[in-house]
Design a protein around this motif. Sequence first.
Motif, PDB file in Angstrom:
ATOM      1  N   TYR A  48      35.155  -6.131  34.788  1.00 38.47           N
ATOM      2  CA  TYR A  48      35.117  -4.696  34.542  1.00 38.47           C
ATOM      3  C   TYR A  48      34.505  -3.970  35.739  1.00 38.47           C
ATOM      4  O   TYR A  48      33.320  -4.163  36.035  1.00 38.47           O
ATOM      5  N   PRO A  49      35.309  -3.163  36.441  1.00 35.30           N
ATOM      6  CA  PRO A  49      34.724  -2.371  37.538  1.00 35.30           C
ATOM      7  C   PRO A  49      33.959  -1.181  36.962  1.00 35.30           C
ATOM      8  O   PRO A  49      34.507  -0.389  36.191  1.00 35.30           O
ATOM      9  N   HIS A  50      32.681  -1.081  37.298  1.00 35.00           N
ATOM     10  CA  HIS A  50      31.851   0.010  36.781  1.00 35.00           C
ATOM     11  C   HIS A  50      30.956   0.527  37.889  1.00 35.00           C
ATOM     12  O   HIS A  50      30.103  -0.200  38.401  1.00 35.00           O
ATOM     13  N   ARG A  51      31.194   1.764  38.274  1.00 36.04           N
ATOM     14  CA  ARG A  51      30.373   2.454  39.254  1.00 36.04           C
ATOM     15  C   ARG A  51      30.172   1.651  40.535  1.00 36.04           C
ATOM     16  O   ARG A  51      29.047   1.460  41.009  1.00 36.04           O
ATOM     17  N   GLY A  52      31.292   1.169  41.065  1.00 36.58           N
ATOM     18  CA  GLY A  52      31.273   0.528  42.373  1.00 36.58           C
ATOM     19  C   GLY A  52      30.941  -0.951  42.397  1.00 36.58           C
ATOM     20  O   GLY A  52      30.803  -1.537  43.469  1.00 36.58           O
ATOM     21  N   ARG A  53      30.823  -1.567  41.242  1.00 36.52           N
ATOM     22  CA  ARG A  53      30.599  -3.021  41.231  1.00 36.52           C
ATOM     23  C   ARG A  53      31.332  -3.630  40.045  1.00 36.52           C
ATOM     24  O   ARG A  53      31.709  -2.951  39.113  1.00 36.52           O
ATOM     25  N   ARG A  54      31.544  -4.921  40.108  1.00 38.22           N
ATOM     26  CA  ARG A  54      32.245  -5.624  39.036  1.00 38.22           C
ATOM     27  C   ARG A  54      31.213  -6.248  38.105  1.00 38.22           C
ATOM     28  O   ARG A  54      30.266  -6.875  38.546  1.00 38.22           O
ATOM     29  N   VAL A  55      31.441  -6.080  36.804  1.00 38.03           N
ATOM     30  CA  VAL A  55      30.482  -6.495  35.782  1.00 38.03           C
ATOM     31  C   VAL A  55      31.105  -7.574  34.899  1.00 38.03           C
ATOM     32  O   VAL A  55      32.285  -7.496  34.548  1.00 38.03           O
ATOM     33  N   ASP A  56      30.302  -8.571  34.545  1.00 36.23           N
ATOM     34  CA  ASP A  56      30.735  -9.565  33.561  1.00 36.23           C
ATOM     35  C   ASP A  56      30.787  -8.902  32.190  1.00 36.23           C
ATOM     36  O   ASP A  56      29.871  -8.162  31.823  1.00 36.23           O
ATOM     37  N   MET A  57      31.848  -9.185  31.435  1.00 40.32           N
ATOM     38  CA  MET A  57      31.982  -8.654  30.086  1.00 40.32           C
ATOM     39  C   MET A  57      31.968  -9.808  29.095  1.00 40.32           C
ATOM     40  O   MET A  57      32.694 -10.790  29.272  1.00 40.32           O
ATOM     41  N   GLU A  58      31.138  -9.689  28.070  1.00 38.34           N
ATOM     42  CA  GLU A  58      31.125 -10.669  26.997  1.00 38.34           C
ATOM     43  C   GLU A  58      32.069 -10.200  25.900  1.00 38.34           C
ATOM     44  O   GLU A  58      32.158  -9.005  25.617  1.00 38.34           O
ATOM     45  N   VAL A  59      32.762 -11.148  25.295  1.00 34.47           N
ATOM     46  CA  VAL A  59      33.619 -10.850  24.157  1.00 34.47           C
ATOM     47  C   VAL A  59      32.978 -11.475  22.927  1.00 34.47           C
ATOM     48  O   VAL A  59      32.734 -12.677  22.885  1.00 34.47           O
ATOM     49  N   TRP A  60      32.683 -10.627  21.950  1.00 33.83           N
ATOM     50  CA  TRP A  60      32.142 -11.037  20.658  1.00 33.83           C
ATOM     51  C   TRP A  60      33.184 -10.680  19.625  1.00 33.83           C
ATOM     52  O   TRP A  60      33.967  -9.748  19.815  1.00 33.83           O
ATOM     53  N   SER A  61      33.219 -11.386  18.515  1.00 29.67           N
ATOM     54  CA  SER A  61      34.195 -11.051  17.476  1.00 29.67           C
ATOM     55  C   SER A  61      33.704 -11.486  16.105  1.00 29.67           C
ATOM     56  O   SER A  61      32.833 -12.339  15.975  1.00 29.67           O
ATOM     57  N   VAL A  62      34.317 -10.862  15.111  1.00 27.11           N
ATOM     58  CA  VAL A  62      34.142 -11.281  13.729  1.00 27.11           C
ATOM     59  C   VAL A  62      35.527 -11.307  13.107  1.00 27.11           C
ATOM     60  O   VAL A  62      36.358 -10.437  13.377  1.00 27.11           O
ATOM     61  N   LEU A  63      35.774 -12.336  12.320  1.00 25.10           N
ATOM     62  CA  LEU A  63      37.050 -12.485  11.631  1.00 25.10           C
ATOM     63  C   LEU A  63      36.905 -11.999  10.192  1.00 25.10           C
ATOM     64  O   LEU A  63      35.820 -12.077   9.611  1.00 25.10           O
ATOM     65  N   ALA A  64      37.988 -11.525   9.635  1.00 22.15           N
ATOM     66  CA  ALA A  64      37.950 -10.973   8.274  1.00 22.15           C
ATOM     67  C   ALA A  64      37.302 -11.928   7.262  1.00 22.15           C
ATOM     68  O   ALA A  64      36.444 -11.493   6.478  1.00 22.15           O
ATOM     69  N   PRO A  65      37.644 -13.228   7.246  1.00 23.21           N
ATOM     70  CA  PRO A  65      36.994 -14.116   6.261  1.00 23.21           C
ATOM     71  C   PRO A  65      35.476 -14.209   6.463  1.00 23.21           C
ATOM     72  O   PRO A  65      34.724 -14.294   5.492  1.00 23.21           O
ATOM     73  N   GLU A  66      35.025 -14.172   7.716  1.00 26.11           N
ATOM     74  CA  GLU A  66      33.585 -14.215   7.993  1.00 26.11           C
ATOM     75  C   GLU A  66      32.911 -12.934   7.505  1.00 26.11           C
ATOM     76  O   GLU A  66      31.825 -12.974   6.919  1.00 26.11           O
ATOM     77  N   TRP A  67      33.562 -11.813   7.760  1.00 27.70           N
ATOM     78  CA  TRP A  67      33.025 -10.516   7.340  1.00 27.70           C
ATOM     79  C   TRP A  67      32.872 -10.456   5.823  1.00 27.70           C
ATOM     80  O   TRP A  67      31.842 -10.065   5.300  1.00 27.70           O
ATOM     81  N   ARG A  68      33.933 -10.878   5.138  1.00 23.20           N
ATOM     82  CA  ARG A  68      33.898 -10.854   3.670  1.00 23.20           C
ATOM     83  C   ARG A  68      32.862 -11.823   3.115  1.00 23.20           C
ATOM     84  O   ARG A  68      32.190 -11.520   2.120  1.00 23.20           O
ATOM     85  N   ALA A  69      32.722 -12.988   3.733  1.00 26.38           N
ATOM     86  CA  ALA A  69      31.753 -13.984   3.262  1.00 26.38           C
ATOM     87  C   ALA A  69      30.323 -13.484   3.383  1.00 26.38           C
ATOM     88  O   ALA A  69      29.455 -13.886   2.614  1.00 26.38           O
ATOM     89  N   ALA A  70      30.089 -12.575   4.323  1.00 27.77           N
ATOM     90  CA  ALA A  70      28.746 -12.030   4.511  1.00 27.77           C
ATOM     91  C   ALA A  70      28.364 -11.022   3.434  1.00 27.77           C
ATOM     92  O   ALA A  70      27.217 -10.631   3.324  1.00 27.77           O
TER      93      ALA A  70
END
Length: 189
Positions: free
Chosen positions: A160-182
Amino acid sequence: MFAISLGGDGAELRPLEPWHAEDLLAHMERGRDFVGRHVGLPDRVTDLASSRSFLRSYAERAAADTGRLYGIWTDGRLVGGVLFRTMDTATGTAEAGCWLEPSAVGRGLVTRAARVIIDWAIEERGMHRVEWRVSSENEASIAVARRLGMTRDGVLRESYPHRGRRVDMEVWSVLAPEWRAAGPGGAAG
């Protein structure tokens, strides 16, 4: 118009629409440096015309069912927001995001607001996967992902280019079955 209470402290979640352009611009002026540390929104919303254009782009996404934008309001003042940057109903995947000005930090507003929109996306819109993409340097947003019960899928190195430098981006996720189980509203926290 609707407003959803985010708890007993007067905070509300409301659609953020083109007629809120002045509110969004004033909000960006209050939080420009803070929000801009990790998010490009303050660089896009610099005057009334760009504020209106940004909001119009999300109104068009909402009409096309490809995105949504909501403001977090406290005591009648816009202090942040949550959104679906993307929504793909064909694949059942959406990308959620957030921002918040300094005056509203530390109250759990983003977590509560994100819980509302993720629950809507999964239960009402049938999304199977909700992603949260965040700069590896944005510890507060990573903490929200954890509180939402998301799993860290990986890191997109210097993606991800942000304000003149490249940044590492983390991808987090939740799946519908996990959401419902919570339980109602997803993960506790």
